[in-house]
Enzyme design. Structure first.
Site, PDB file in Angstrom:
ATOM      1  N   HIS A 572      64.486  -1.977 -27.976  1.00  0.00           N
ATOM      2  CA  HIS A 572      63.394  -2.093 -28.150  1.00  0.00           C
ATOM      3  C   HIS A 572      62.477  -2.498 -26.617  1.00  0.00           C
ATOM      4  CE1 HIS A 572      59.374  -1.787 -29.679  1.00  0.00           C
ATOM      5  NE2 HIS A 572      59.757  -2.549 -30.872  1.00  0.00           N
ATOM      6  N   ASP A 576      60.009   2.236 -27.658  1.00  0.00           N
ATOM      7  CA  ASP A 576      59.114   1.844 -28.571  1.00  0.00           C
ATOM      8  C   ASP A 576      59.332   2.467 -30.044  1.00  0.00           C
ATOM      9  OD1 ASP A 576      57.985   0.160 -26.666  1.00  0.00           O
ATOM     10  OD2 ASP A 576      56.675   1.483 -25.907  1.00  0.00           O
TER      11      ASP A 576
END
Length: 602
Positions: A572, A576
């Site tokens: 992450h 995204d």
């Protein structure tokens, strides 16, 4: 003279290795290329062969010790004194010494083999101009090969691309075709001799000039047959004539140079001469199996594979040239033995359904040492989890079209490509196509530099469940391969892993990984992103279940469909949730569209 055994370079990123097991003890005899010890690295476990024959004089690195590449592991006494002891019995027992010179004369006898008067003929043959036959590259990690059998003799005519000889390497047995048409003028490398890639094996000349050029070397070529005459080493003249007549008779009866095995077997009938009797059993290669007794040559690689799998070569029908048993024949025989053994085991539960209880593992209650491979896997997983912000997204995919397409094409595909058509290549193909459109998932974060590298190549790691633990060989340039290419490469790498033939280069360079966790029945898994990558795709089990679909005539209806889950774990810090969703949606669309007919021959 002492020969040092050092830790070789086992891959561009491998700098050290741990000795896991010594296969020989100090004081034991070792042969050149015989496995000497086992070494484990963070990429692969492998065997280190002996660089020379001799006595293992000393072991410098104990088991479980870690050393750097190039470090000395052991010392082998090459047995300089051993040959000195061998000549003594050679003088006493002329026949017993004959097996020892047999390999050497191949290289050294050609000059003396020709009579003194015909000395000029040898250079003439050697100087005969023609097209050289060289040992081609047989794989990126293959550096040498052993000539197992010549299919043509000096003086024979050959056509272009006609099989000329058979070569065995540590990876594969294969035939080398003639590069041009003509006549075989000279054989440079004899049977059972090893040559490096690019070495000259033979010379082919024009048909008209060949017989004349070949006439002189014809007697010299079969040096392997009259090899015992190489007793110029033992001085006693009376001993030399004794074997000479014995060999001369078979030589006259069978002048074919390639039939070197025939003269070795021939002295057995000539057993009346007491010295000749030991010669037959002294040949270490020939009497290995019934197959070889029938004249079918069996390579050392095939013999080793048969021994490892408990296959009796006498029961194997060879499919190679002249009935030779190939590696594939042994593998097929081993699978047949396993299937036969599994049949009664499978029949037993059928006969007694109540006995379907899960059998307890012998590991229960034991405390065992953690293998280095298990430690490396654990360290990499912890490093990945602690160094990344990992998250997983999941989508559901209808792969009914792909399953129907596969069932329709799999038989013809297997016959054409030589590998089975599993669903896996379809997933890999869709995944790499989607990576080209979403490079953020095919990237690397360079923590030290504070930069991001978006790869322009799709090197796909394929997680393989091996006996020693999870291993991830890499399909290099998967984005440039079609379904057939991906299927062949996947089968090749998985086979290397399961037979412990995988190399460090095969395990390095992945930019993205795919793990088929559904192969063991899991619906989906939150797979861990490997170090130096930002994404890994997990493929769940394919199951049939009722699904609401839109039919062109019936509208919304319920149908039985083949469904699977795709789980994308990602870092992450770079990827995204929206990036992950877009990537998964592209993979889903490609799989459900299933436009792969042309690639699988439909």
């Amino acid at each position: 003279m002492a020969v040092s055994v050092t830790l070789p370079a086992l891959g561009e990123s491998v700098s050290e290795g741990t000795v896991t097991r010594w296969l020989k003890a100090e004081g034991e005899r070792v042969e050149v290329d015989e496995p000497l010890l086992e070494v484990s690295t963070d990429k692969v476990d492998t065997e280190i062969p002996a660089p020379a024959s001799g006595i293992l004089a000393s072991i410098k690195v104990a088991e479980d010790e870690t050393v750097e590449v190039g470090a000395e592991l052991a010392v082998i006494d090459d047995g300089s004194g051993a040959p000195a002891e061998a000549p003594a019995p050679a003088a006493a027992e002329a026949p017993a010494a004959q097996p020892e010179p047999t390999p050497a004369p191949v290289a050294e006898v050609p000059a003396p083999a020709a009579p003194a008067e015909e000395a000029p003929a040898a250079p003439a043959a050697g100087a005969a101009e023609g097209t050289p036959v060289v040992l081609p590259a047989l794989g990126e990690s293959v550096t040498e090969g052993t000539v197992t059998r010549w299919l043509k003799e000096v003086g024979d005519s050959v056509d272009v691309d006609e099989p000329l000889l058979e070569v065995s390497t540590d990876k594969v047995d294969t035939e080398i075709p003639a590069p041009v048409a003509g006549t075989l003028l000279e054989i440079v490398v004899g049977e059972d001799e090893t040559a490096e890639v690019g070495a000259k094996l033979a010379v082919i000349g024009v048909a008209g000039a060949a017989p004349a050029a070949a006439a002189a070397p014809a007697p010299a070529a079969p040096v392997e047959a009259p090899a015992p005459v190489a007793q110029p080493e033992p001085t006693p003249a009376p001993a030399a004539p004794a074997p000479a007549p014995v060999q001369a008779a078979p030589a006259a009866a069978a002048p074919a140079p390639v039939q070197a095995a025939a003269p070795v077997a021939a002295p057995a009938p000539a057993a009346p001469a007491a010295p000749a009797a030991p010669v037959a059993p002294a040949a270490p290669v020939a009497p290995v199996s019934g197959a070889e007794a029938d004249g079918a040559y069996v390579t050392p690689l095939v013999r080793k594979l048969a021994a490892e799998n408990g296959v009796n070569l006498a029961t194997v029908q060879g499919t190679g040239v002249g009935g030779r048993i190939r590696k594939q024949d042994v593998i097929a025989a081993a699978e047949a033995v396993k299937a036969a053994a599994a049949a009664p085991a499978a029949a037993a539960p059928a006969a007694a359904p109540k006995a379907a209880a899960v059998e307890a593992s012998p590991l229960r209650g034991q405390t065992v040492k953690m293998t280095r491979m298990r430690k490396v896997i654990g360290e990499n997983m912890m490093k990945a989890l602690h160094g990344q912000a990992q998250l997983t997204s999941v989508v559901e995919v209808d792969i009914t079209k792909i399953m129907r397409m596969r069932n329709k094409a799999k038989d013809a595909f297997a016959a054409r490509e030589g590998v089975k058509l599993s669903p896996m290549p379809f997933f890999v193909k869709a995944a790499v196509q989607a990576l080209k459109a979403h490079p953020v998932v095919n990237a690397r974060i360079n923590d030290d530099e504070g930069t991001i590298t978006y790869h322009d190549v799709e090197n796909i790691g394929i997680a393989v469940d091996a006996e020693k633990g999870l291993m991830t060989p890499v399909i290099k340039g998967a984005g440039d391969l079609n379904i057939a290419g991906i299927a062949r490469k996947t089968a090749e790498l998985a086979g290397k892993v399961r037979t412990n033939k995988i190399s460090p280069d095969d395990m390095s360079g992945a930019t993205f990984t795919i793990s088929n966790t559904g192969s063991r029945g899991a619906l989906f898994d939150t797979v861990i992103v490997p170090p130096n990558q930002v994404g890994i795709l997990g493929i769940g089990a394919t199951v049939k279940r009722p699904v609401v679909i839109t039919h062109p005539e019936l509208g919304e209806t319920i149908a039985i469909r083949d469904m699977t889950y795709l789980a994308l774990s990602y870092d992450h810090r770079l990827v995204d949730g929206a990036d992950a969703a877009r990537y998964l949606t592209t993979v889903k669309q490609l799989l459900e569209a299933a436009e792969f007919e042309a690639e699988i021959g439909l």
